[in-house]
Design a protein around this motif. Structure first.
Motif, PDB file in Angstrom:
ATOM      1  N   PRO A   1       0.842  -1.196   0.000  1.00  0.00           N
ATOM      2  CA  PRO A   1       0.000   0.000   0.000  1.00  0.00           C
ATOM      3  C   PRO A   1       0.882   1.252   0.000  1.00  0.00           C
ATOM      4  CG  PRO A   1      -0.742  -1.565   1.669  1.00  0.00           C
ATOM      5  CD  PRO A   1       0.578  -2.064   1.146  1.00  0.00           C
ATOM      6  N   ARG A   2       0.386   2.335  -0.578  1.00  0.00           N
ATOM      7  CA  ARG A   2       1.183   3.562  -0.710  1.00  0.00           C
ATOM      8  C   ARG A   2       1.759   4.014   0.633  1.00  0.00           C
ATOM      9  NH1 ARG A   2       2.561   7.242  -4.196  1.00  0.00           N
ATOM     10  NH2 ARG A   2       1.308   6.325  -5.841  1.00  0.00           N
ATOM     11  N   THR A   3       0.957   4.011   1.691  1.00  0.00           N
ATOM     12  CA  THR A   3       1.461   4.492   2.981  1.00  0.00           C
ATOM     13  C   THR A   3       2.627   3.626   3.476  1.00  0.00           C
ATOM     14  OG1 THR A   3      -0.284   3.265   4.124  1.00  0.00           O
ATOM     15  CG2 THR A   3      -0.686   5.605   3.697  1.00  0.00           C
TER      16      THR A   3
ATOM     17  N   ALA B   1       4.686   1.818   1.549  1.00  0.00           N
ATOM     18  CA  ALA B   1       5.821   2.046   0.655  1.00  0.00           C
ATOM     19  C   ALA B   1       6.510   3.376   0.992  1.00  0.00           C
ATOM     20  CB  ALA B   1       5.363   2.032  -0.799  1.00  0.00           C
ATOM     21  N   GLU B   2       5.722   4.408   1.245  1.00  0.00           N
ATOM     22  CA  GLU B   2       6.305   5.700   1.605  1.00  0.00           C
ATOM     23  C   GLU B   2       7.066   5.602   2.923  1.00  0.00           C
ATOM     24  OE1 GLU B   2       2.991   8.404   1.492  1.00  0.00           O
ATOM     25  OE2 GLU B   2       3.118   8.603  -0.708  1.00  0.00           O
TER      26      GLU B   2
ATOM     27  N   GLY C   1       9.750   8.585  -3.980  1.00  0.00           N
ATOM     28  CA  GLY C   1       8.407   8.749  -3.439  1.00  0.00           C
ATOM     29  C   GLY C   1       7.368   9.291  -4.406  1.00  0.00           C
TER      30      GLY C   1
ATOM     31  N   ILE D   1       2.513   1.816  -7.613  1.00  0.00           N
ATOM     32  CA  ILE D   1       1.816   1.042  -6.582  1.00  0.00           C
ATOM     33  C   ILE D   1       0.882   0.076  -7.303  1.00  0.00           C
ATOM     34  CG2 ILE D   1       0.267   1.152  -4.589  1.00  0.00           C
ATOM     35  CD1 ILE D   1       2.994   2.479  -4.088  1.00  0.00           C
TER      36      ILE D   1
ATOM     37  N   GLU E   1      -2.810   0.557  -7.493  1.00  0.00           N
ATOM     38  CA  GLU E   1      -3.246   1.741  -8.229  1.00  0.00           C
ATOM     39  C   GLU E   1      -3.203   1.520  -9.743  1.00  0.00           C
ATOM     40  OE1 GLU E   1      -0.861   4.946  -6.693  1.00  0.00           O
ATOM     41  OE2 GLU E   1      -1.649   4.674  -4.658  1.00  0.00           O
TER      42      GLU E   1
END
Length: 136
Positions: free
Chosen positions: A28-30, A32-33, A46, A51, A54
């Motif tokens: 998930p993006r959060t 991965a960030e 970033g 993703i 997505e």
């Protein structure tokens, strides 16, 4: 959490040789960030990471890697993917990329069975640098 040994040296080598890089992940993006911030690579990747959730289809579908190729303007025959999961290997192989499995959770046999062309322990692994030397 720390980056795998040799990661920064490998990224620097890519920069020195004008080789574009991109992160393609099913995280998930959060998550991965967070990971990129933790290992000091958020500023670099970033804003332009792919993703899987997505994309039109996540890994193991090739769509995330095909999107990555579009974003960096690269042809699959000139690219290498580094993967540590079965679905990731299936995705990158399905996109036509030479795939290097990274033995962070799976062993060499599992990664090769998932489609990886080569398996390494980390970015300092002599097998990686031997392969790179043979490309030159």
């Amino acid at each position: 959490m720390k980056p795998l040994p040799g990661l920064q040296d490998f990224i620097s080598w890519c920069d020195e040789n004008s080789i574009p890089t991109i992160v393609v992940t099913n995280a998930p993006r959060t998550d991965a960030e967070y990971t990129l911030r933790t290992i000091g690579q958020f500023e670099r990747y970033g804003a332009n990471m792919v993703i899987g959730q997505e994309c039109s289809n996540p890994k193991p579908h090739p769509a995330p890697y095909l999107e990555g190729l579009l974003r960096i303007g690269a042809e699959r025959r000139h690219c290498v993917a580094f993967e540590d999961s079965i679905n990731g290997c299936k995705s990158s192989v399905g996109a036509g990329l030479f795939t290097i499995g990274i033995e962070t959770g799976l062993n060499e046999n599992e990664l090769i069975q998932a489609g990886a062309n080569l398996s390494i322990r980390n970015y300092k692994d002599p097998k990686l640098w031997k392969m790179i030397k043979n490309l030159n």
